[in-house]
Motif scaffolding. Structure first.
Motif, PDB file in Angstrom:
ATOM      1  N   THR A   1      11.221   4.521  -5.039  1.00 50.46           N
ATOM      2  CA  THR A   1      12.004   5.694  -5.441  1.00 50.46           C
ATOM      3  C   THR A   1      12.996   6.088  -4.348  1.00 50.46           C
ATOM      4  O   THR A   1      13.720   7.075  -4.501  1.00 50.46           O
ATOM      5  N   GLY A   2      13.011   5.367  -3.249  1.00 51.55           N
ATOM      6  CA  GLY A   2      13.882   5.703  -2.143  1.00 51.55           C
ATOM      7  C   GLY A   2      13.223   6.575  -1.091  1.00 51.55           C
ATOM      8  O   GLY A   2      13.847   6.949  -0.102  1.00 51.55           O
ATOM      9  N   GLY A   3      11.939   6.923  -1.289  1.00 40.73           N
ATOM     10  CA  GLY A   3      11.209   7.731  -0.328  1.00 40.73           C
ATOM     11  C   GLY A   3      10.509   6.879   0.713  1.00 40.73           C
ATOM     12  O   GLY A   3      10.690   5.657   0.780  1.00 40.73           O
ATOM     13  N   SER A   4       9.675   7.508   1.518  1.00 36.13           N
ATOM     14  CA  SER A   4       8.979   6.803   2.580  1.00 36.13           C
ATOM     15  C   SER A   4       7.953   5.823   2.021  1.00 36.13           C
ATOM     16  O   SER A   4       7.232   6.138   1.067  1.00 36.13           O
ATOM     17  N   ALA A   5       7.876   4.656   2.637  1.00 31.99           N
ATOM     18  CA  ALA A   5       6.870   3.651   2.267  1.00 31.99           C
ATOM     19  C   ALA A   5       5.771   3.564   3.310  1.00 31.99           C
ATOM     20  O   ALA A   5       4.932   2.664   3.255  1.00 31.99           O
ATOM     21  N   ALA A   6       5.747   4.501   4.265  1.00 34.60           N
ATOM     22  CA  ALA A   6       4.858   4.381   5.418  1.00 34.60           C
ATOM     23  C   ALA A   6       3.382   4.404   5.060  1.00 34.60           C
ATOM     24  O   ALA A   6       2.557   3.881   5.806  1.00 34.60           O
ATOM     25  N   GLN A   7       3.030   5.002   3.940  1.00 33.05           N
ATOM     26  CA  GLN A   7       1.620   5.052   3.545  1.00 33.05           C
ATOM     27  C   GLN A   7       1.242   3.945   2.563  1.00 33.05           C
ATOM     28  O   GLN A   7       0.127   3.932   2.032  1.00 33.05           O
ATOM     29  N   GLY A   8       2.150   3.032   2.337  1.00 31.46           N
ATOM     30  CA  GLY A   8       1.859   1.894   1.478  1.00 31.46           C
ATOM     31  C   GLY A   8       2.350   2.087   0.060  1.00 31.46           C
ATOM     32  O   GLY A   8       3.289   2.839  -0.188  1.00 31.46           O
ATOM     33  N   GLY A   9       1.719   1.392  -0.877  1.00 25.74           N
ATOM     34  CA  GLY A   9       2.166   1.428  -2.265  1.00 25.74           C
ATOM     35  C   GLY A   9       3.235   0.390  -2.517  1.00 25.74           C
ATOM     36  O   GLY A   9       3.124  -0.766  -2.102  1.00 25.74           O
ATOM     37  N   ARG A  10       4.319   0.808  -3.165  1.00 29.35           N
ATOM     38  CA  ARG A  10       5.430  -0.091  -3.457  1.00 29.35           C
ATOM     39  C   ARG A  10       6.475  -0.002  -2.352  1.00 29.35           C
ATOM     40  O   ARG A  10       6.815   1.087  -1.903  1.00 29.35           O
TER      41      ARG A  10
END
Length: 264
Positions: free
Chosen positions: A234-243
């Protein structure tokens, strides 16, 4: 030597060196056994994974006793500093047990709002990719080189990587294939090494799903230091994982994100 004598970059190199020493005696050795951590599916772990994380934790206990530790194989340790070392002793254990040199050691320092320092280390090839506020460099058989992403702007010119052909859920796989259908070349199965190649200017996009924080924090720091972009879908932070989507340029990131962002 005390913890005050070492910079965070010094500590990161100590961690990577310790992991190399713990892992290499087990690589491509007959009799190496892998346990399955999943009741359904296959998520292997070996003695090398555990030995490497234990070696890194011992160094952090000595030199960064106030910092927390988030690792893949052992319980999280909450520190007092607000900082956390994020460790994946072998990212790509499936590749490790198969004998391919595409796995790696991931080390990141999260200062509270995301990674500020990252290392992607490939012990067998001797390559180390390091990224942070004051460093963006790789070392290896060809000598030290600065990291820097490619200038590719159009999807039609891009090289795209992911680890698993199915990517994640059916919807996530469909979204990935929408991007894959527009790029020049798609390749699979590289685990963290794909992120290192992006930072080194060899490829243009990495798209994955189902990640944990320890899978992505080191790549975020390394790629951002090299001039690239890493976000979630979605353009947000990926720091916690997921996509996660990692891109060499803003144009590539925006074009791929337009095809990914509608996935629920």
């Amino acid at each position: 030597m005390t913890h005050a004598d070492l910079t965070d970059l010094d500590v990161a190199h100590l961690l990577a060196d310790a992991a190399r020493n713990a892992i290499l005696p087990h690589f491509r050795q007959s009799g190496l056994r892998a346990e399955n951590k999943e009741a359904e599916g296959f998520d292997p772990v070996t003695v090398a994974d555990r030995a490497a994380e234990q070696a890194m934790r011992a160094i952090l206990t000595q030199y960064r006793p106030d910092d927390g530790i988030l690792g893949e194989e052992f319980a999280r340790t909450t520190g007092r500093s607000g900082r956390t070392w994020v460790l994946d002793p072998i990212d790509g254990t499936r590749g490790f047990i198969s004998g391919t040199p595409t796995w790696g050691v991931l080390i990141a320092l999260d200062a509270g709002a995301g990674p500020v320092l990252g290392v992607i280390d490939q012990p067998y090839t001797g390559e180390r990719f390091v990224g942070g506020a004051d460093v963006a460099q790789m070392t290896g058989p060809l000598g030290p080189r600065p990291l820097g992403v490619r200038a590719t702007r159009a999807l039609s010119d891009a090289i795209l990587f992911t680890t698993f052909p199915e990517v994640g859920t059916e919807a996530e796989g469909d979204a990935f294939r929408a991007v894959s259908g527009q790029v020049r070349l798609t390749r699979y199965g590289m685990d963290c090494y794909a992120y290192a190649l992006l930072a080194a200017g060899q490829i243009d996009l990495v798209i994955e799903a189902g990640l944990n924080a320890y899978d992505i924090q080191a790549p975020i720091a390394v790629i951002e230091a090299a001039g690239g972009i890493v976000t979630d879908w979605t353009g947000g932070s990926a720091a916690q994982g997921g996509r996660a989507i990692a891109a060499a340029t803003p144009d590539l990131h925006a074009a791929a994100l337009a095809l990914l962002s509608g996935v629920t």
